[in-house]
Design a protein around this motif. Structure first.
Motif, PDB file in Angstrom:
ATOM      1  N   TRP A 171      31.488  44.362  39.981  1.00 56.18           N
ATOM      2  CA  TRP A 171      32.054  44.707  38.673  1.00 56.18           C
ATOM      3  C   TRP A 171      32.870  43.535  38.143  1.00 56.18           C
ATOM      4  O   TRP A 171      33.689  42.965  38.862  1.00 56.18           O
ATOM      5  N   CYS A 172      32.666  43.186  36.862  1.00 56.45           N
ATOM      6  CA  CYS A 172      33.386  42.062  36.247  1.00 56.45           C
ATOM      7  C   CYS A 172      33.221  40.820  37.126  1.00 56.45           C
ATOM      8  O   CYS A 172      34.181  40.263  37.646  1.00 56.45           O
ATOM      9  N   GLU A 194      28.660  41.388  34.164  1.00 56.60           N
ATOM     10  CA  GLU A 194      29.586  40.459  33.512  1.00 56.60           C
ATOM     11  C   GLU A 194      29.257  40.421  32.022  1.00 56.60           C
ATOM     12  O   GLU A 194      28.086  40.426  31.625  1.00 56.60           O
ATOM     13  N   ALA A 243      39.631  42.682  39.222  1.00 55.43           N
ATOM     14  CA  ALA A 243      39.291  43.148  37.880  1.00 55.43           C
ATOM     15  C   ALA A 243      40.583  43.661  37.252  1.00 55.43           C
ATOM     16  O   ALA A 243      41.287  44.487  37.824  1.00 55.43           O
ATOM     17  N   LEU A 247      39.984  47.504  33.460  1.00 53.67           N
ATOM     18  CA  LEU A 247      38.639  47.203  33.941  1.00 53.67           C
ATOM     19  C   LEU A 247      38.391  47.852  35.299  1.00 53.67           C
ATOM     20  O   LEU A 247      37.342  48.462  35.528  1.00 53.67           O
TER      21      LEU A 247
END
Length: 445
Positions: A171-172, A194, A243, A247
């Motif tokens: 994630w991210c 991303e 994150a 987020l």
């Protein structure tokens, strides 16, 4: 009458195998501590022209004014030294108060230095593996690479027997450094999400070069999920290293809703949220009386870094100038309220305080008269700087407790969704102060 009290540093035992009840009870204790002593930490130092809590905590006020200006940064950089310096006076004030729960509150002060269990993994790469990783990490800065490798060890089934090999959702992801290492070490497929297309392109090029099972998905983490393109699955391990703010909260909400088998995160930058105030996750936090602004959420991130003498002098100069201008603008406007001034270039500090005031006044559309005694306002700024540093120093007693409150909100939330959760540190504080690690494994459907 001087405030004197013998004090021994409290011992805090944070068991690695904390049960669900332990986490919930610790959250409750932290919540009571933070609520009871809210006047000491929930404030904005720049807005104050005196110690706002000095009537209620006179011993603490006396102690902070007795501290030498030169030792404040050293104390601030070490939580245990800070607690040792200020806690005796705080305990004395609590004992002399009319608080009916004084003894219980004093006992909870040990949470100011609460610690997390550290990783016991001692994975050692072979010479061949180290040689391969040297090329693999050549373009990544040292501490960042240390964070990545330490995090990767925590989510590797080879070292964590409670985990099973699963497809990874990163994630991210940025350029996908973490996901790329996980793909190489675990030989599992990795989807790296991303939103910046350029980072996705660079990350995909690296993955292709290394022939790794990693694909990039260019998407906004906050955008509504596309029903035709699933991102979250039950048989999946969702991971996020630093994150920021909402987020990682978004990840927790989506992953728990999808019954994702495993979730591993290291939270960061709690203040980067979309709402003006923090939105609690767990039932315990939602029931709390504590309401946190974005400013409050910056408290866990505030810790002095011992800078070079030149850097330290420039930082002190800038703060004194800002506070001096604040005194001036209050007089000009006839409004006793702080007026934020934007970030300045370091080169502006080479000029004079008067030049800075003219620049700030122009930016805020204020008219300065020609007879202003800038030296007098600068001295007022320096005096207020001594005050704000002490207000912040006392507030920083609670930065660890507040971060633990936020971490345990996430832990309790995951437990309420049927996860077995552990909370630990994935790397030393010297590698990154944001070293908390939450690992959750689904046990209930």
């Amino acid at each position: 009458m001087p405030c004197i009290l013998a004090f021994q540093s409290p011992k805090v035992n944070c068991n690695t195998n904390m049960s669900a009840l332990d986490y919930q009870q610790t959250f409750k204790s932290l919540d009571s501590l933070l609520e009871a002593l809210k006047p000491l930490w929930q404030l904005v130092a720049f807005e104050c022209d005196h110690l706002p809590w000095q009537q209620t905590f006179p011993c603490l006020a006396q102690t902070v004014w007795q501290l030498d200006d030169a030792e404040l940064d050293n104390l601030d950089a070490d939580q245990h030294k800070l607690v040792q310096a200020l806690l005796p006076s705080l305990i004395s004030d609590i004992k002399q108060s009319d608080n009916p729960n004084a003894d219980e509150l004093i006992e909870r002060l040990s949470l100011l230095v609460i610690t997390l269990p550290t990783s016991s993994i001692t994975a050692e790469a072979t010479d061949q593996e180290q040689a391969g990783l040297a090329h693999f990490s050549a373009h990544i800065k040292g501490r960042k690479w240390q964070q990545i490798t330490a995090f990767a060890e925590q989510i590797n089934p080879q070292y964590q027997t409670t985990l099973t090999p699963l497809p990874i959702l990163e994630w991210c992801a940025g350029k996908g450094h973490l996901g790329r290492l996980v793909a190489k070490q675990q030989q599992v497929s990795v989807t790296s999400l991303e939103w910046q297309a350029s980072l996705c392109e660079q990350g995909q090029a690296f993955a292709t070069q290394w022939q790794l099972p990693q694909r990039f998905m260019c998407a906004d983490a906050f955008a509504p999920l596309n029903p035709n393109e699933s991102i979250f699955y039950p048989q999946q391990h969702a991971i996020a290293l630093h994150a920021c703010g909402d987020l990682h909260v978004r990840l927790l909400n989506l992953a728990t809703k999808a019954n994702t088998q495993a979730i591993s995160i290291s939270p960061c930058c709690y203040h980067l949220i979309q709402d003006s105030h923090y939105q609690p996750l767990s039932a315990q936090a939602k029931a709390s009386q504590i309401k946190l602004s974005r400013h409050d959420l910056q408290l866990p991130l505030q810790q002095s870094v011992i800078a070079s003498p030149k850097q330290q002098a420039l930082r002190l100069q800038e703060v004194a100038w800002r506070l001096g201008f604040d005194c001036l603008q209050r007089q000009i406007r006839g409004i006793d309220a702080y007026l934020p001034v934007p970030t300045i270039k370091q080169s502006q500090l080479n000029g004079s305080f008067a030049d800075f005031c003219v620049w700030a006044a122009n930016y805020k559309q204020l008219v300065l008269s020609k007879d202003i005694d800038f030296d007098a306002f600068l001295q007022r700024g320096i005096t207020r700087q001594r005050l704000t540093k002490r207000i912040d120093l006392v507030a920083h007693l609670f930065r660890r407790a507040l971060e633990m409150w936020l971490l345990l909100d996430r832990v309790c939330f995951l437990q309420q969704h049927g996860y077995e959760v552990s909370l630990s540190e994935f790397c030393p504080n010297s590698v990154t102060p944001r070293n908390a690690f939450i690992q959750a494994i689904k046990t209930e459907t």
